[in-house]
Design a protein around this motif. Sequence first.
Motif, short mmCIF file in Angstrom:
data_model
loop_
_atom_site.label_atom_id
_atom_site.label_comp_id
_atom_site.label_asym_id
_atom_site.label_seq_id
_atom_site.Cartn_x
_atom_site.Cartn_y
_atom_site.Cartn_z
N LEU A 11 0.79 -1.16 -0.02
CA LEU A 11 -0.02 0.18 0.06
C LEU A 11 0.82 1.34 -0.06
O LEU A 11 0.48 2.24 -0.64
CB LEU A 11 -1.00 0.05 1.20
CG LEU A 11 -1.94 -1.25 1.38
CD1 LEU A 11 -2.44 -1.54 2.68
CD2 LEU A 11 -2.92 -1.18 0.32
N GLY A 12 1.94 1.07 0.94
CA GLY A 12 2.99 2.38 0.66
C GLY A 12 3.56 2.57 -0.67
O GLY A 12 3.47 3.65 -1.14
N ILE A 13 3.84 1.53 -1.33
CA ILE A 13 4.44 1.60 -2.54
C ILE A 13 3.48 2.25 -3.59
O ILE A 13 3.76 3.19 -4.30
CB ILE A 13 4.85 0.26 -3.36
CG1 ILE A 13 5.93 -0.34 -2.52
CG2 ILE A 13 5.07 0.40 -4.58
CD1 ILE A 13 6.14 -1.75 -2.61
N GLN A 14 2.03 1.82 -3.79
CA GLN A 14 1.01 2.36 -4.38
C GLN A 14 0.67 3.72 -4.24
O GLN A 14 0.70 4.58 -5.26
CB GLN A 14 -0.05 1.46 -4.16
CG GLN A 14 -0.21 0.19 -4.89
CD GLN A 14 -1.44 -0.45 -4.71
OE1 GLN A 14 -2.20 -0.25 -5.76
NE2 GLN A 14 -1.48 -1.40 -3.76
N PHE A 15 0.76 4.10 -2.99
CA PHE A 15 0.36 5.49 -2.73
C PHE A 15 1.50 6.54 -3.04
O PHE A 15 1.20 7.65 -3.36
CB PHE A 15 -0.14 5.67 -1.38
CG PHE A 15 -1.81 5.60 -1.51
CD1 PHE A 15 -2.64 6.34 -1.83
CD2 PHE A 15 -2.15 4.26 -0.96
CE1 PHE A 15 -3.89 6.13 -1.73
CE2 PHE A 15 -3.39 3.94 -0.69
CZ PHE A 15 -4.37 4.75 -1.46
N GLN A 16 2.71 6.00 -2.93
CA GLN A 16 4.21 6.84 -3.12
C GLN A 16 3.87 7.09 -4.72
O GLN A 16 4.18 8.15 -5.06
CB GLN A 16 5.17 5.94 -2.68
CG GLN A 16 6.38 6.81 -2.86
CD GLN A 16 7.52 6.13 -2.00
OE1 GLN A 16 7.85 4.81 -2.25
NE2 GLN A 16 8.44 6.77 -1.53
N ALA A 17 3.64 6.15 -5.34
CA ALA A 17 3.55 6.21 -6.96
C ALA A 17 2.25 7.22 -7.06
O ALA A 17 2.62 8.08 -8.19
CB ALA A 17 3.12 4.89 -7.63
N LEU A 18 1.18 7.03 -6.71
CA LEU A 18 0.04 7.97 -6.94
C LEU A 18 0.32 9.46 -6.56
O LEU A 18 -0.19 10.22 -7.06
CB LEU A 18 -1.27 7.37 -6.28
CG LEU A 18 -1.80 6.25 -7.00
CD1 LEU A 18 -2.82 5.65 -5.81
CD2 LEU A 18 -2.54 6.68 -8.25
N LEU A 19 1.02 9.74 -5.55
CA LEU A 19 1.25 10.98 -5.30
C LEU A 19 2.46 11.66 -5.92
O LEU A 19 2.64 12.91 -5.66
CB LEU A 19 1.55 11.13 -3.50
CG LEU A 19 0.65 10.72 -2.65
CD1 LEU A 19 0.96 10.70 -1.23
CD2 LEU A 19 -0.67 11.36 -3.01
N LYS A 20 3.48 10.96 -6.49
CA LYS A 20 4.55 11.36 -7.15
C LYS A 20 3.89 12.15 -8.68
O LYS A 20 3.22 11.79 -9.07
CB LYS A 20 5.21 10.11 -7.85
CG LYS A 20 6.73 10.67 -8.16
CD LYS A 20 7.45 9.50 -8.74
CE LYS A 20 8.86 10.09 -9.41
NZ LYS A 20 9.33 9.17 -10.27
N ASP A 21 4.42 13.54 -8.48
CA ASP A 21 4.12 14.26 -9.57
C ASP A 21 2.53 14.52 -9.58
O ASP A 21 2.03 14.67 -10.73
CB ASP A 21 4.58 13.73 -10.97
CG ASP A 21 6.01 13.66 -11.13
OD1 ASP A 21 6.74 14.54 -10.29
OD2 ASP A 21 6.60 12.72 -11.63
N ASP A 22 1.93 14.50 -8.19
CA ASP A 22 0.64 14.45 -8.16
C ASP A 22 -0.40 13.80 -9.35
O ASP A 22 -1.36 14.02 -9.82
CB ASP A 22 0.13 15.81 -8.61
CG ASP A 22 -1.10 16.18 -7.82
OD1 ASP A 22 -1.81 15.52 -7.09
OD2 ASP A 22 -1.90 17.36 -8.33
#
Lengths: 337, 337, 337, 337
Positions: free
Chosen positions: D239-250
């Motif tokens: 879950l951390g990996i996914q949200f990190q990707a989702l928040l990157k560059d908005d």
Amino acid sequence: MIFLKNDYSLGAHPQVFQALADQNLTPSDSYSNDTFCTETTQLVRQITGQPDADVHFIAGGTLTNLVCLAAFMRPYEAVIAAESSHIYTHETGAIEATGHKVLPVPTTDGKVSPEDVDKVVAFHDMEQMVLPRVVYISDTTEMGAVYTLDELKALRACCDRHGLYLYIDGARLAMALGSSYNDVTLKDMAALADAFYFGGTKCGALFGEMVVIVNDTLKPHFRAIMRQNGALFAKGMLLGIQFQALLKDDLYTKLGRQADAMGQKLAHGIGAKGYEFAYTPVSNMIFPVMTREKAAELAQNVMFEKWLDNADGTQTIRFVTSWATTEDDIDGLLALL
Amino acid sequence: MIFLKNDYSLGAHPQVFQALADQNLTPSDSYSNDTFCTETTQLVRQITGQPDADVHFIAGGTLTNLVCLAAFMRPYEAVIAAESSHIYTHETGAIEATGHKVLPVPTTDGKVSPEDVDKVVAFHDMEQMVLPRVVYISDTTEMGAVYTLDELKALRACCDRHGLYLYIDGARLAMALGSSYNDVTLKDMAALADAFYFGGTKCGALFGEMVVIVNDTLKPHFRAIMRQNGALFAKGMLLGIQFQALLKDDLYTKLGRQADAMGQKLAHGIGAKGYEFAYTPVSNMIFPVMTREKAAELAQNVMFEKWLDNADGTQTIRFVTSWATTEDDIDGLLALL
Amino acid sequence: MIFLKNDYSLGAHPQVFQALADQNLTPSDSYSNDTFCTETTQLVRQITGQPDADVHFIAGGTLTNLVCLAAFMRPYEAVIAAESSHIYTHETGAIEATGHKVLPVPTTDGKVSPEDVDKVVAFHDMEQMVLPRVVYISDTTEMGAVYTLDELKALRACCDRHGLYLYIDGARLAMALGSSYNDVTLKDMAALADAFYFGGTKCGALFGEMVVIVNDTLKPHFRAIMRQNGALFAKGMLLGIQFQALLKDDLYTKLGRQADAMGQKLAHGIGAKGYEFAYTPVSNMIFPVMTREKAAELAQNVMFEKWLDNADGTQTIRFVTSWATTEDDIDGLLALL
Amino acid sequence: MIFLKNDYSLGAHPQVFQALADQNLTPSDSYSNDTFCTETTQLVRQITGQPDADVHFIAGGTLTNLVCLAAFMRPYEAVIAAESSHIYTHETGAIEATGHKVLPVPTTDGKVSPEDVDKVVAFHDMEQMVLPRVVYISDTTEMGAVYTLDELKALRACCDRHGLYLYIDGARLAMALGSSYNDVTLKDMAALADAFYFGGTKCGALFGEMVVIVNDTLKPHFRAIMRQNGALFAKGMLLGIQFQALLKDDLYTKLGRQADAMGQKLAHGIGAKGYEFAYTPVSNMIFPVMTREKAAELAQNVMFEKWLDNADGTQTIRFVTSWATTEDDIDGLLALL
């Protein structure tokens, strides 16, 4: 750093991950009404020899246990479990939070015997007491022990004698099936249990568990209990896809066997160096006893869990291998002992 | 037939019954907002030396226990209690039904020690476990034992050390206070417990229990929890009237002393005949050990409860005296031994 | 001060109180296993024409409702009730606290119609929704309305159509039976409901309610649910004695009729003075509409409850009569209007 | 077949999937104690302007809602929500199963107003009632509506006035943030809500939601409540990996904007053909009204959901676009109208 702390520190086995990648953009129906879950259900029915079994997909183990036990019991009923079992000690009271008492039985290696069950049932002979209804066992147990076919048959007979359901927590079912000490087939398990689950999280899946309900009495409205507990997964197809991959060519058992093989190699090596074990090592969880100093020294290069401070000043520690553990990991550890 | 089966087989002590009769047609406010409850609350505050205590009235003991424990804990918290305690074995999982785990400790006579509590707290050191929050004790215990002042002080200190609440089930508080082995005053009890209750049902009332909450943290919204659990009694005045009568001229303790005196007379007589006791007899519950044959013979003329089948073939049985037990009852029984 | 605030401000009707007095020192078995409860059960079976009915005794109304509904439903099931019903608004979420949703239907006078039920059932057609399982009605309703036989028959047919249980809250059953608008007999009620209860608290008893379970499906393990919720009363004989007295020579209905007669006298008097009623007055609860000034003036000499602030600035207030209300009370009130 | 049935029929957005692939064999700590969750937490604190916020990761939306509401309320407390809200109608009583009442307010488009809240609070003015404690809103709502900054500020003020917590269900938060009708920033939302969640399942993630707790009072022991409800995910790193990707560059807002843009294109096209909408189309859920015949005809080529049978014989249907919806999908649908 050698990682032997647990068997859920990685993502998915590459074949499982590839299956998810292949279907990532395939539109699917929600809540396990998709074709992957449907096909996997058929497959499960076939390999368990239970053409009428219900199969459900849930995202995690505690959630699976609480949903199953909430579904299988009426409010005044209780579940018998080993004092060391996950549901009794390590789920923050999840079962009690659904309103049910867990009746603990002391065991040496986490295995519940018919005598244990008999005693609990005999004790609960008054109206003022809860009514035992389910026997919960885990295979492998929290100490890595494996039930034999004779043991399961005896538990089944005991449950029948008392009108109890037998529910098997298979968080590490792959390691049970893969153990060289195991003589239970999936068909046996499905014939003897009222319900059980295939653990995915610790057995090669990215995440997820798969419940098999054999007893017709336990089937109705199970999905309603799932949903009420937040366990009906919106993208159920993700779970269907994973278990389909795990069951293909029996990858599931193979991964368990691989984890166990590493565990056994580790156990033999440790034994050869003169260490004793708190519990006989038969699967992928190994519990050697050593001095605190030795354990502290090891901790500088190996990740593992402390299990118990023993009365004589020694420590029992826990090593866990998985499908991803390598011979190098084992050799590396053994070199440090 | 001599009745020594329990201490709740009759209605009310005549003085209590008369008080109800006197007020039977006095219109009163509902839900304990009446003058009787208000006056009784004042009286309780005075005799316990707790001018700010909250006092609540509930119709029965199990209901009282479940309301108190539901009110005092957050969902992930648990209560430590003797394995033999009422809440662990004889309330059909009432506490678990409110979502909380009961953490049992083995004891000989139902008394929980600081060491018992320390062990439970030490074991629950991981996030995956419930958080012990309340220590539940009963005084007298289910085996008729009585806590000394030193024991209560040690438990209080232990609770303070661990951030635990101490809750005392006083279903038989009158018999605790009335015991010749007791050195605890009501003021002591109120100073040491966070909350406790005066049992009425077994101590001279027609029915009902009275909770005293001393710790400010536990006071807010207690009535909401009562009502939600069906424990806010519509005609609360009935309970206020009864406890007012019981507290007048310390009738409460007198009735306990009377029950205990009969218990002691019985114990001395039985002891004199050479019987042993499973637990030291100090209050109104007496547990002699005898052959099954003797017990069966007695059962023809005396009502009592079988407590335990012992390993050596003998039986432990339970005699319970009450404020209504007569010297004749005791003499009659002794003549049969 | 004239007391018309509610119908539970006194102790017991003198005949009921006398029955308690007569048996106050008769040793009895506990938990309703006594002869009074047994005899009363037989009597109830006879007067309801249900020789196999189960009869249970509980200390209060909210406790009765929550035990019944917890016993009758599986976790994912819900109960349909009037938005104004006691269980939806005035029990501090007691039903939800047992885990069940209450599905509210708007009504004018608290009576639920088959159309109301049809609508709720039709709306709940998806797996993501709770499953309606029980229809809860109160007779009389919280607005004093009374169900006719035709209405109950239509509700029964509706429940049969949808596979629902019909549960009737009879907190004021005496006033329903005693109403001149009533054409339902106890035999009708027992034939049409799956379960219902005789209210005691508001109908002449010191306290207590008596549940009648007609439908066999709902009978097993009901006592376990009672005990788990603290509702298995230790001195059950107190409840058996009271209901025996209430059923003798049909005292129960007579007391209801008496309360209703006072209510009707009050209603006629108020109506004659030109006041309107928020709900047609047919039993012992009367809801006249008046100016706030008039209501405030009345409050100086009469105890009653404010029911509603109306949009036009007037107030609806509630007068409640009981078996103990006198003609003088009524005349006194009318003189103030 | 054109798929416009929901926004959770696919796996993950390719960038999110790639992030999972990249870390698939990276050993990580369990239960969100890994570096991905830690880094994502830091990122969330930064973009919400809440350096002390607690961030938690949960596998699904219903589970998130039930954990949050169970954690934020005491047993006698209740949550106010739109009658059309997910928690009131479509979670099989999940909130009530945790023991809490949901207090429904009627709305037109799923948006709760301060006046709605005021009314519910004013009504619950008696001890016999539950105590409103949380206002639950969803943004976007179940009808696709979006809250304005002024509306959220007014709700916050209303909550402060009444001592209520404001909890925002962000299952479709990306679509709220991405809407051209939106003027709320993440910083606004975090400043105004006591807690809210970023939906992942419907917004580009493979699965999972991320809770942000701003109010310090709500933080302690949240993980215990998670675990007790089976919501503490073993492989939290996923879950951390996914949200990190989702928040990157908005990416998160971009995906919402993309889904909304397709929704708006669809709405304009449908409007241009003369259809009316049940609710103003402002995000990715579009509710046109058409004849049953037209809807049935469409269903042969398009997957969508029937929303409502209208009184005039027409039907309201629901189209849902997602980040994966293409212009071709929209053009294809419009050609069929």
